[in-house]
Every structure is written in structure tokens, then in C-alpha cells.
Design a protein around this motif. Structure first.
Motif, PDB file in Angstrom:
ATOM      1  N   PHE A  16      -4.231   0.052   1.886  1.00 15.17           N
ATOM      2  CA  PHE A  16      -3.448  -0.363   0.725  1.00 15.17           C
ATOM      3  C   PHE A  16      -2.008   0.124   0.830  1.00 15.17           C
ATOM      4  O   PHE A  16      -1.060  -0.633   0.643  1.00 15.17           O
ATOM      5  CB  PHE A  16      -4.108   0.161  -0.555  1.00 15.17           C
ATOM      6  CG  PHE A  16      -3.207   0.198  -1.745  1.00 15.17           C
ATOM      7  CD1 PHE A  16      -2.755  -0.969  -2.340  1.00 15.17           C
ATOM      8  CD2 PHE A  16      -2.796   1.418  -2.283  1.00 15.17           C
ATOM      9  CE1 PHE A  16      -1.908  -0.936  -3.432  1.00 15.17           C
ATOM     10  CE2 PHE A  16      -1.962   1.465  -3.377  1.00 15.17           C
ATOM     11  CZ  PHE A  16      -1.510   0.277  -3.956  1.00 15.17           C
ATOM     12  N   ARG A  17      -1.817   1.393   1.159  1.00 13.22           N
ATOM     13  CA  ARG A  17      -0.465   1.966   1.229  1.00 13.22           C
ATOM     14  C   ARG A  17       0.363   1.387   2.375  1.00 13.22           C
ATOM     15  O   ARG A  17       1.584   1.468   2.367  1.00 13.22           O
ATOM     16  CB  ARG A  17      -0.529   3.482   1.375  1.00 13.22           C
ATOM     17  CG  ARG A  17      -0.874   4.208   0.104  1.00 13.22           C
ATOM     18  CD  ARG A  17      -0.813   5.719   0.345  1.00 13.22           C
ATOM     19  NE  ARG A  17      -1.255   6.492  -0.776  1.00 13.22           N
ATOM     20  CZ  ARG A  17      -0.477   6.886  -1.776  1.00 13.22           C
ATOM     21  NH1 ARG A  17       0.782   6.560  -1.780  1.00 13.22           N
ATOM     22  NH2 ARG A  17      -0.965   7.604  -2.766  1.00 13.22           N
ATOM     23  N   SER A  18      -0.287   0.823   3.369  1.00 11.48           N
ATOM     24  CA  SER A  18       0.479   0.320   4.512  1.00 11.48           C
ATOM     25  C   SER A  18       1.038  -1.083   4.297  1.00 11.48           C
ATOM     26  O   SER A  18       1.737  -1.605   5.152  1.00 11.48           O
ATOM     27  CB  SER A  18      -0.379   0.358   5.779  1.00 11.48           C
ATOM     28  OG  SER A  18      -1.429  -0.579   5.702  1.00 11.48           O
ATOM     29  N   TYR A  19       0.769  -1.685   3.147  1.00  9.00           N
ATOM     30  CA  TYR A  19       1.318  -3.003   2.818  1.00  9.00           C
ATOM     31  C   TYR A  19       2.148  -2.932   1.553  1.00  9.00           C
ATOM     32  O   TYR A  19       2.001  -2.023   0.748  1.00  9.00           O
ATOM     33  CB  TYR A  19       0.195  -4.027   2.628  1.00  9.00           C
ATOM     34  CG  TYR A  19      -0.460  -4.414   3.929  1.00  9.00           C
ATOM     35  CD1 TYR A  19       0.061  -5.425   4.709  1.00  9.00           C
ATOM     36  CD2 TYR A  19      -1.582  -3.740   4.383  1.00  9.00           C
ATOM     37  CE1 TYR A  19      -0.521  -5.771   5.917  1.00  9.00           C
ATOM     38  CE2 TYR A  19      -2.179  -4.076   5.587  1.00  9.00           C
ATOM     39  CZ  TYR A  19      -1.643  -5.099   6.344  1.00  9.00           C
ATOM     40  OH  TYR A  19      -2.218  -5.432   7.533  1.00  9.00           O
ATOM     41  N   TYR A  20       2.994  -3.916   1.393  1.00  9.71           N
ATOM     42  CA  TYR A  20       3.877  -4.001   0.228  1.00  9.71           C
ATOM     43  C   TYR A  20       3.223  -4.882  -0.835  1.00  9.71           C
ATOM     44  O   TYR A  20       2.798  -5.994  -0.551  1.00  9.71           O
ATOM     45  CB  TYR A  20       5.216  -4.612   0.635  1.00  9.71           C
ATOM     46  CG  TYR A  20       6.186  -4.745  -0.506  1.00  9.71           C
ATOM     47  CD1 TYR A  20       7.011  -3.699  -0.849  1.00  9.71           C
ATOM     48  CD2 TYR A  20       6.263  -5.924  -1.241  1.00  9.71           C
ATOM     49  CE1 TYR A  20       7.899  -3.804  -1.891  1.00  9.71           C
ATOM     50  CE2 TYR A  20       7.149  -6.041  -2.291  1.00  9.71           C
ATOM     51  CZ  TYR A  20       7.973  -4.977  -2.614  1.00  9.71           C
ATOM     52  OH  TYR A  20       8.847  -5.092  -3.651  1.00  9.71           O
ATOM     53  N   TYR A  21       3.163  -4.373  -2.062  1.00  8.09           N
ATOM     54  CA  TYR A  21       2.660  -5.138  -3.198  1.00  8.09           C
ATOM     55  C   TYR A  21       3.690  -5.066  -4.318  1.00  8.09           C
ATOM     56  O   TYR A  21       4.329  -4.028  -4.519  1.00  8.09           O
ATOM     57  CB  TYR A  21       1.319  -4.583  -3.702  1.00  8.09           C
ATOM     58  CG  TYR A  21       0.204  -4.754  -2.707  1.00  8.09           C
ATOM     59  CD1 TYR A  21      -0.548  -5.922  -2.663  1.00  8.09           C
ATOM     60  CD2 TYR A  21      -0.093  -3.751  -1.793  1.00  8.09           C
ATOM     61  CE1 TYR A  21      -1.569  -6.078  -1.744  1.00  8.09           C
ATOM     62  CE2 TYR A  21      -1.113  -3.905  -0.869  1.00  8.09           C
ATOM     63  CZ  TYR A  21      -1.841  -5.070  -0.842  1.00  8.09           C
ATOM     64  OH  TYR A  21      -2.848  -5.229   0.072  1.00  8.09           O
ATOM     65  N   LEU A  22       3.842  -6.155  -5.035  1.00  6.30           N
ATOM     66  CA  LEU A  22       4.743  -6.175  -6.185  1.00  6.30           C
ATOM     67  C   LEU A  22       4.161  -5.334  -7.312  1.00  6.30           C
ATOM     68  O   LEU A  22       2.944  -5.174  -7.420  1.00  6.30           O
ATOM     69  CB  LEU A  22       4.932  -7.611  -6.687  1.00  6.30           C
ATOM     70  CG  LEU A  22       5.604  -8.585  -5.730  1.00  6.30           C
ATOM     71  CD1 LEU A  22       5.537 -10.001  -6.287  1.00  6.30           C
ATOM     72  CD2 LEU A  22       7.050  -8.172  -5.477  1.00  6.30           C
ATOM     73  N   LYS A  23       5.023  -4.826  -8.165  1.00  2.00           N
ATOM     74  CA  LYS A  23       4.553  -4.031  -9.296  1.00  2.00           C
ATOM     75  C   LYS A  23       3.612  -4.856 -10.168  1.00  2.00           C
ATOM     76  O   LYS A  23       2.624  -4.340 -10.687  1.00  2.00           O
ATOM     77  CB  LYS A  23       5.727  -3.503 -10.122  1.00  2.00           C
ATOM     78  CG  LYS A  23       5.251  -2.581 -11.243  1.00  2.00           C
ATOM     79  CD  LYS A  23       6.372  -1.934 -12.006  1.00  2.00           C
ATOM     80  CE  LYS A  23       5.794  -1.048 -13.097  1.00  2.00           C
ATOM     81  NZ  LYS A  23       6.819  -0.475 -13.948  1.00  2.00           N
ATOM     82  N   GLU A  24       3.895  -6.147 -10.325  1.00  2.00           N
ATOM     83  CA  GLU A  24       3.036  -7.008 -11.136  1.00  2.00           C
ATOM     84  C   GLU A  24       1.615  -7.060 -10.566  1.00  2.00           C
ATOM     85  O   GLU A  24       0.641  -7.083 -11.315  1.00  2.00           O
ATOM     86  CB  GLU A  24       3.607  -8.432 -11.219  1.00  2.00           C
ATOM     87  CG  GLU A  24       4.897  -8.529 -11.994  1.00  2.00           C
ATOM     88  CD  GLU A  24       6.132  -8.078 -11.214  1.00  2.00           C
ATOM     89  OE1 GLU A  24       6.130  -8.122  -9.964  1.00  2.00           O
ATOM     90  OE2 GLU A  24       7.097  -7.637 -11.864  1.00  2.00           O
ATOM     91  N   GLU A  25       1.495  -7.066  -9.241  1.00  2.00           N
ATOM     92  CA  GLU A  25       0.176  -7.059  -8.610  1.00  2.00           C
ATOM     93  C   GLU A  25      -0.532  -5.726  -8.867  1.00  2.00           C
ATOM     94  O   GLU A  25      -1.740  -5.703  -9.111  1.00  2.00           O
ATOM     95  CB  GLU A  25       0.311  -7.280  -7.097  1.00  2.00           C
ATOM     96  CG  GLU A  25       0.829  -8.655  -6.726  1.00  2.00           C
ATOM     97  CD  GLU A  25       1.109  -8.770  -5.243  1.00  2.00           C
ATOM     98  OE1 GLU A  25       0.341  -9.468  -4.553  1.00  2.00           O
ATOM     99  OE2 GLU A  25       2.088  -8.144  -4.777  1.00  2.00           O
ATOM    100  N   LEU A  26       0.219  -4.648  -8.827  1.00  2.00           N
ATOM    101  CA  LEU A  26      -0.358  -3.324  -9.062  1.00  2.00           C
ATOM    102  C   LEU A  26      -0.856  -3.198 -10.494  1.00  2.00           C
ATOM    103  O   LEU A  26      -1.976  -2.718 -10.727  1.00  2.00           O
ATOM    104  CB  LEU A  26       0.665  -2.233  -8.759  1.00  2.00           C
ATOM    105  CG  LEU A  26       1.248  -2.203  -7.345  1.00  2.00           C
ATOM    106  CD1 LEU A  26       2.257  -1.066  -7.208  1.00  2.00           C
ATOM    107  CD2 LEU A  26       0.162  -2.106  -6.290  1.00  2.00           C
ATOM    108  N   THR A  27      -0.047  -3.620 -11.469  1.00  2.00           N
ATOM    109  CA  THR A  27      -0.469  -3.514 -12.866  1.00  2.00           C
ATOM    110  C   THR A  27      -1.660  -4.423 -13.142  1.00  2.00           C
ATOM    111  O   THR A  27      -2.570  -4.034 -13.887  1.00  2.00           O
ATOM    112  CB  THR A  27       0.682  -3.820 -13.849  1.00  2.00           C
ATOM    113  OG1 THR A  27       1.228  -5.099 -13.557  1.00  2.00           O
ATOM    114  CG2 THR A  27       1.765  -2.767 -13.779  1.00  2.00           C
ATOM    115  N   ALA A  28      -1.694  -5.606 -12.549  1.00  2.00           N
ATOM    116  CA  ALA A  28      -2.838  -6.512 -12.741  1.00  2.00           C
ATOM    117  C   ALA A  28      -4.115  -5.869 -12.197  1.00  2.00           C
ATOM    118  O   ALA A  28      -5.170  -5.908 -12.849  1.00  2.00           O
ATOM    119  CB  ALA A  28      -2.577  -7.854 -12.061  1.00  2.00           C
TER     120      ALA A  28
END
Length: 189
Positions: A16-28
């Protein structure tokens, strides 16, 4: 081009930490899994990685809510602990610095880390921060990876269009590992 895994319960924290996710994806993801969704991107990332590795839900950190201590501020007034930008503070700084005053992020950080100094020293620090900003690159906080990437892209590729920078950014964030600009990212163009 997008080999990034879908953010779900089956990932481990390192992947998980080795890829980039948008904040919106994280909150969802947090909302879907009963994880507190408040806080900044770095805090959400830590909470999700902990959940993926342990199955435990970490509580959101609670910041004490403080009310402004002062109703009137002078140059000799000391900066209070747990500084919070308020209208009283804004009015003070605007009266001394001018109507163009804004609570710049570096200035807010200075205020929060200089408890006990005077507001006169804060005014001097504000002008110094303004001068430093004019002289060179300002620091971009760690959670703003896109901004850092675009700035570094332009530093090495003067004259290239924003579309090229964005295309390279999209390629980079689809890869595992860091999201910093590298000259080799240009091969996608």
C-alpha cells in the motif's frame, strides 16, 4: 500504464505505501472499513497501513481545542502555547503589516513553534519569511507529492508544457516506490 493495485483489505501495508493514492481514495477506504477518516493524508496513510498489517483500527489523534487566550495583542505580548490563527490575531497582524497580510503556512509554523517569543518578533519573522520566499524555492510539505514532482520536472525541463509534466506524473504514480521526479520518467513521452 496503471498497474497500481486497487486499495482493498487484501493489500499489506508495505505494498500500500509503495503506491500513490489520492486523499479521496484514502478517505473512501477508511469509511468503508470503519476507520476514522479525519486528518491529513499522512495520518490517513499511517492509519490504513496499520489496519492492513494488523486488522486493528487506530483512533484519530485528538488535538486539544483551544480558544484564543488574548482579546488584545500588542508587540510585547508573548505568543501563547497551542497557537491558533484567530480573527484577533489576523486583525493585529493586518494593523501592523498591512491589508495584504495572510497566514502563510511557513509563518503559521513559525508561530506554533515559537511560544514565548513576542509578537514583535513574529512580525520580524513574517518579513524574513517573505524575503526568503522571494529569494528561492520554498519548501513543499511532504504530503504534496504532485506539487513537488511538477516543480522538479520544470527545474530540469524548462520550456516543456504542463501536459508533459502531468503525463510523466501519472506514469510515476502508477509505479511502486517513491513519487519523486527522475530524468528517466521522460521516456513515457
Amino acid at each position: 500504464m496503471n498497474d497500481r493495485p486497487v486499495l482493498n483489505k487484501h493489500l499489506d501495508g508495505d505494498t500500500f505505501r509503495s503506491y500513490y493514492y489520492l486523499k479521496e481514495e484514502l478517505t473512501a477506504f477508511c469509511r468503508q472499513n470503519g476507520i476514522p477518516a479525519s486528518g491529513g493524508k499522512l495520518e490517513l496513510t499511517d492509519r490504513i497501513a496499520h489496519f492492513l498489517d494488523t486488522g486493528e483500527i487506530s483512533a484519530a489523534s485528538k488535538k486539544p481545542k483551544t480558544k484564543p487566550v488574548y482579546t488584545e495583542i500588542t508587540e510585547d505580548t508573548l505568543i501563547e502555547p497551542n497557537f491558533v490563527c484567530s480573527e484577533v490575531h489576523r486583525a493585529f497582524f493586518q494593523s501592523r503589516i498591512g491589508s495584504g497580510f495572510t497566514f502563510l503556512v511557513p509563518f503559521q509554523k513559525w508561530l506554533k513553534t515559537n511560544t514565548g517569543k513576542t509578537y514583535q518578533q513574529a512580525i520580524e519573522a513574517y518579513f524574513q519569511i517573505q524575503q526568503d520566499k522571494k529569494k528561492g524555492r520554498t519548501a513543499i510539505n511532504r504530503q504534496f507529492e504532485y506539487n513537488t514532482y511538477i516543480r522538479d520536472f520544470y527545474a530540469e525541463n524548462t520550456g516543456k508544457p504542463l501536459e508533459d509534466a502531468i503525463k510523466c506524473w501519472k506514469y510515476k504514480k502508477s509505479l511502486p516506490g517513491h513519487n519523486r521526479y527522475e530524468k528517466s520518467d521522460l521516456h513515457i513521452l
